[in-house]
Design a protein around this motif. Structure first.
Motif, PDB file in Angstrom:
ATOM      1  N   ILE A 100      -7.489 -39.524 -30.765  1.00  0.00           N
ATOM      2  CA  ILE A 100      -8.684 -39.211 -31.552  1.00  0.00           C
ATOM      3  C   ILE A 100      -8.262 -38.623 -32.894  1.00  0.00           C
ATOM      4  CG2 ILE A 100     -10.881 -37.972 -31.594  1.00  0.00           C
ATOM      5  CD1 ILE A 100     -10.530 -37.740 -28.473  1.00  0.00           C
ATOM      6  N   PRO A 101      -8.537 -39.322 -33.992  1.00  0.00           N
ATOM      7  CA  PRO A 101      -8.170 -38.794 -35.302  1.00  0.00           C
ATOM      8  C   PRO A 101      -9.042 -37.612 -35.710  1.00  0.00           C
ATOM      9  CG  PRO A 101      -8.508 -41.193 -35.364  1.00  0.00           C
ATOM     10  CD  PRO A 101      -9.079 -40.695 -34.067  1.00  0.00           C
ATOM     11  N   VAL A 102      -8.427 -36.636 -36.320  1.00  0.00           N
ATOM     12  CA  VAL A 102      -9.159 -35.596 -37.047  1.00  0.00           C
ATOM     13  C   VAL A 102      -9.101 -36.054 -38.499  1.00  0.00           C
ATOM     14  CG1 VAL A 102      -9.286 -33.172 -37.690  1.00  0.00           C
ATOM     15  CG2 VAL A 102      -8.472 -33.822 -35.406  1.00  0.00           C
ATOM     16  N   PHE A 103     -10.137 -36.750 -38.917  1.00  0.00           N
ATOM     17  CA  PHE A 103     -10.132 -37.441 -40.202  1.00  0.00           C
ATOM     18  C   PHE A 103     -10.749 -36.560 -41.287  1.00  0.00           C
ATOM     19  CE2 PHE A 103     -12.357 -40.254 -43.259  1.00  0.00           C
ATOM     20  CZ  PHE A 103     -11.238 -40.845 -43.820  1.00  0.00           C
ATOM     21  N   VAL A 104      -9.924 -36.194 -42.268  1.00  0.00           N
ATOM     22  CA  VAL A 104     -10.411 -35.413 -43.395  1.00  0.00           C
ATOM     23  C   VAL A 104     -10.833 -36.388 -44.495  1.00  0.00           C
ATOM     24  CG1 VAL A 104      -9.871 -33.640 -45.100  1.00  0.00           C
ATOM     25  CG2 VAL A 104      -8.892 -33.494 -42.795  1.00  0.00           C
ATOM     26  N   VAL A 143      -5.164 -36.040 -33.526  1.00  0.00           N
ATOM     27  CA  VAL A 143      -4.115 -36.131 -34.541  1.00  0.00           C
ATOM     28  C   VAL A 143      -4.740 -35.950 -35.920  1.00  0.00           C
ATOM     29  CG1 VAL A 143      -2.327 -37.588 -35.566  1.00  0.00           C
ATOM     30  CG2 VAL A 143      -2.744 -37.688 -33.101  1.00  0.00           C
ATOM     31  N   VAL A 144      -4.165 -35.056 -36.708  1.00  0.00           N
ATOM     32  CA  VAL A 144      -4.686 -34.774 -38.049  1.00  0.00           C
ATOM     33  C   VAL A 144      -4.340 -35.936 -38.982  1.00  0.00           C
ATOM     34  CG1 VAL A 144      -4.671 -33.166 -39.987  1.00  0.00           C
ATOM     35  CG2 VAL A 144      -4.375 -32.307 -37.646  1.00  0.00           C
ATOM     36  N   CYS A 145      -5.368 -36.510 -39.599  1.00  0.00           N
ATOM     37  CA  CYS A 145      -5.199 -37.656 -40.503  1.00  0.00           C
ATOM     38  C   CYS A 145      -5.744 -37.285 -41.875  1.00  0.00           C
ATOM     39  CB  CYS A 145      -5.922 -38.885 -39.953  1.00  0.00           C
ATOM     40  SG  CYS A 145      -5.323 -39.430 -38.333  1.00  0.00           S
ATOM     41  N   VAL A 146      -4.837 -37.016 -42.786  1.00  0.00           N
ATOM     42  CA  VAL A 146      -5.187 -36.584 -44.139  1.00  0.00           C
ATOM     43  C   VAL A 146      -4.497 -37.512 -45.133  1.00  0.00           C
ATOM     44  CG1 VAL A 146      -5.241 -34.627 -45.737  1.00  0.00           C
ATOM     45  CG2 VAL A 146      -5.200 -34.216 -43.269  1.00  0.00           C
ATOM     46  N   ARG A 147      -5.143 -37.780 -46.237  1.00  0.00           N
ATOM     47  CA  ARG A 147      -4.580 -38.666 -47.256  1.00  0.00           C
ATOM     48  C   ARG A 147      -3.184 -38.238 -47.690  1.00  0.00           C
ATOM     49  NH1 ARG A 147      -6.398 -38.375 -53.303  1.00  0.00           N
ATOM     50  NH2 ARG A 147      -4.240 -39.075 -53.419  1.00  0.00           N
ATOM     51  N   GLY A 148      -2.431 -39.205 -48.224  1.00  0.00           N
ATOM     52  CA  GLY A 148      -1.126 -38.922 -48.786  1.00  0.00           C
ATOM     53  C   GLY A 148      -1.154 -39.141 -50.287  1.00  0.00           C
ATOM     54  N   ALA A 149      -0.155 -39.866 -50.813  1.00  0.00           N
ATOM     55  CA  ALA A 149      -0.112 -40.127 -52.251  1.00  0.00           C
ATOM     56  C   ALA A 149      -1.315 -40.947 -52.704  1.00  0.00           C
ATOM     57  CB  ALA A 149       1.188 -40.841 -52.605  1.00  0.00           C
ATOM     58  N   SER A 194      -5.324 -43.053 -45.293  1.00  0.00           N
ATOM     59  CA  SER A 194      -4.406 -42.559 -44.271  1.00  0.00           C
ATOM     60  C   SER A 194      -3.952 -43.688 -43.354  1.00  0.00           C
ATOM     61  CB  SER A 194      -5.084 -41.464 -43.424  1.00  0.00           C
ATOM     62  OG  SER A 194      -4.293 -41.123 -42.303  1.00  0.00           O
ATOM     63  N   VAL A 195      -2.666 -44.027 -43.423  1.00  0.00           N
ATOM     64  CA  VAL A 195      -2.105 -45.000 -42.481  1.00  0.00           C
ATOM     65  C   VAL A 195      -2.152 -44.428 -41.066  1.00  0.00           C
ATOM     66  CG1 VAL A 195      -0.066 -46.372 -41.879  1.00  0.00           C
ATOM     67  CG2 VAL A 195      -0.569 -45.864 -44.282  1.00  0.00           C
ATOM     68  N   ARG A 196      -1.971 -43.122 -40.961  1.00  0.00           N
ATOM     69  CA  ARG A 196      -1.955 -42.433 -39.672  1.00  0.00           C
ATOM     70  C   ARG A 196      -3.269 -42.640 -38.902  1.00  0.00           C
ATOM     71  NH1 ARG A 196       1.377 -37.902 -39.179  1.00  0.00           N
ATOM     72  NH2 ARG A 196       1.342 -37.916 -41.453  1.00  0.00           N
ATOM     73  N   LEU A 197      -4.369 -42.826 -39.632  1.00  0.00           N
ATOM     74  CA  LEU A 197      -5.657 -43.079 -38.982  1.00  0.00           C
ATOM     75  C   LEU A 197      -5.560 -44.288 -38.065  1.00  0.00           C
ATOM     76  CD1 LEU A 197      -8.787 -42.753 -38.691  1.00  0.00           C
ATOM     77  CD2 LEU A 197      -8.988 -44.162 -40.762  1.00  0.00           C
ATOM     78  N   TYR A 198      -4.957 -45.364 -38.545  1.00  0.00           N
ATOM     79  CA  TYR A 198      -4.863 -46.606 -37.772  1.00  0.00           C
ATOM     80  C   TYR A 198      -3.801 -46.490 -36.676  1.00  0.00           C
ATOM     81  CZ  TYR A 198      -7.611 -47.899 -41.771  1.00  0.00           C
ATOM     82  OH  TYR A 198      -8.588 -47.907 -42.730  1.00  0.00           O
TER      83      TYR A 198
END
Length: 344
Positions: free
Chosen positions: A274-278, A252-258, A262-266
């Motif tokens: 598995i996060p794809v953490f940028v 799952v792509v996890c990229v910052r927002g505002a 990234s909440v999506r990371l958690y």
């Protein structure tokens, strides 16, 4: 370890700005410990609170620093912090919201925060997880992950705000620029942010991944945050689609927002994916205890032009067993380290 916090500081009307560890214990008298464990995964037996500051190992500033600034009560907060300094008691303070606020330097303070830029802040600014409800229990009434089998071509998921609208991007950058100017003119204490349109950047990253022939993409592009949900039914629908997208993906792509986090990371870790953490110079939690690169596909912001190849090569290097084990390890990481008890 014993904790003290000034109860008179608690403001129920700003409950979302309460120090996270305190929220489960600032409930009505009829709120049972069983309910506490079900809702927050923490029990009154896990935390020892004392009523006298001098008897504590750690003092906690009850509300976030953002709250004291917004309500013009900095002097009240600083009075408490100076009292703990005189007693040489380690003190925990939290910064919440998407953008940080200037905080004075105290040698006995640990400042917890989710957003911000690691290279710009001192080491005593500590990463804080985004504490979420267990999506497996809430969405699927399930306590174990949906294991994904290894396939040659992995499925990459994303469901969220990502748009190519240039006008929106210009407006976003302009607003950030004005806020930064206010900071430099000393009209605001809000920390300056990178001038970027997160939704446009996300869109460009996703498009790069779609162009990689070795990846199967499972992307749901939203033109607005939370699909522009206006009521509870719409929010429930968009939430179900969001978590189903994670469930039906390998990565799952996890990229910052505002904010620069990234909440999506958690959420991804909690789902056993598995996060794809940028990494955009993020302040991640517990970096001394967690080797984050063992749990995510780590992509530096300057590497996004080859993000598809990075994900594909990462996946190709895994065996079938390693792939399933990583899913399980990520769920365990969230359960054991990234819930409230991980603070203790």
């Amino acid at each position: 370890m014993t904790f003290y916090f000034p109860k008179r500081h608690y403001d129920k009307s700003f409950r979302g700005q309460t120090f996270p560890l305190l929220k489960p214990f600032l409930k009505g008298e009829d709120f049972s410990d069983e309910e506490r464990k079900a809702m927050y995964s923490i029990s009154k037996e896990d935390v020892a609170f004392v009523d006298v500051l001098e008897a504590s190992d750690v003092a906690i500033l009850t509300m976030s620093w953002n709250y004291y600034v917004k309500t013009k009560q900095q002097s009240k907060a600083l009075q408490f912090i100076k009292a703990t300094q005189r007693l040489n008691i380690t003190t925990w303070v939290v910064l919440l919201d998407d953008v940080g606020i200037d905080f004075p330097d105290f040698p006995h303070v640990k400042l917890f925060r989710q957003s911000g830029y690691r290279s710009r802040v001192p080491k005593w600014h500590i990463g804080l997880p985004v504490f979420i409800s267990d999506p497996l229990k809430v969405q699927y009434n399930k306590g174990t992950i949906f294991e994904r089998p290894y396939t040659k071509n992995p499925t990459i998921g994303f469901c969220g705000f990502a748009t190519s609208k240039v006008v929106l991007a210009i407006k976003t950058k302009f607003k950030i620029g004005l806020k930064n100017l206010s900071y430099y003119l000393k009209l605001s204490s809000q920390e300056p942010e990178a001038i970027m349109a997160a939704a446009l950047w996300r869109h460009s990253i996703l498009k790069r991944m779609e162009n990689h022939q070795g990846l199967i993409t499972n992307f749901i592009y939203r033109a607005k945050y939370r699909a522009g949900s206006q009521n509870e039914t719409q929010r429930a629908t968009s939430t179900a689609e969001f978590f189903n997208n994670i469930k039906d993906s390998d990565y799952v792509v996890c990229v910052r927002g505002a904010g620069n986090f990234s909440v999506r990371l958690y959420e991804t870790l909690a789902m056993g994916r598995i996060p794809v953490f940028v990494n955009t110079d993020c302040i991640l939690p517990y970096t001394e205890a967690i080797d984050w690169k063992q749990h995510v596909v780590w992509v530096e912001s300057y590497e996004v032009h080859k993000i598809g190849a990075i994900v594909y090569e990462f996946h190709k290097a895994l065996s079938e067993d390693n792939f399933v084990q990583l899913q399980q390890r990520n769920r365990c990481l969230w359960e054991n380290k990234l819930q409230l008890k991980g603070l203790l």
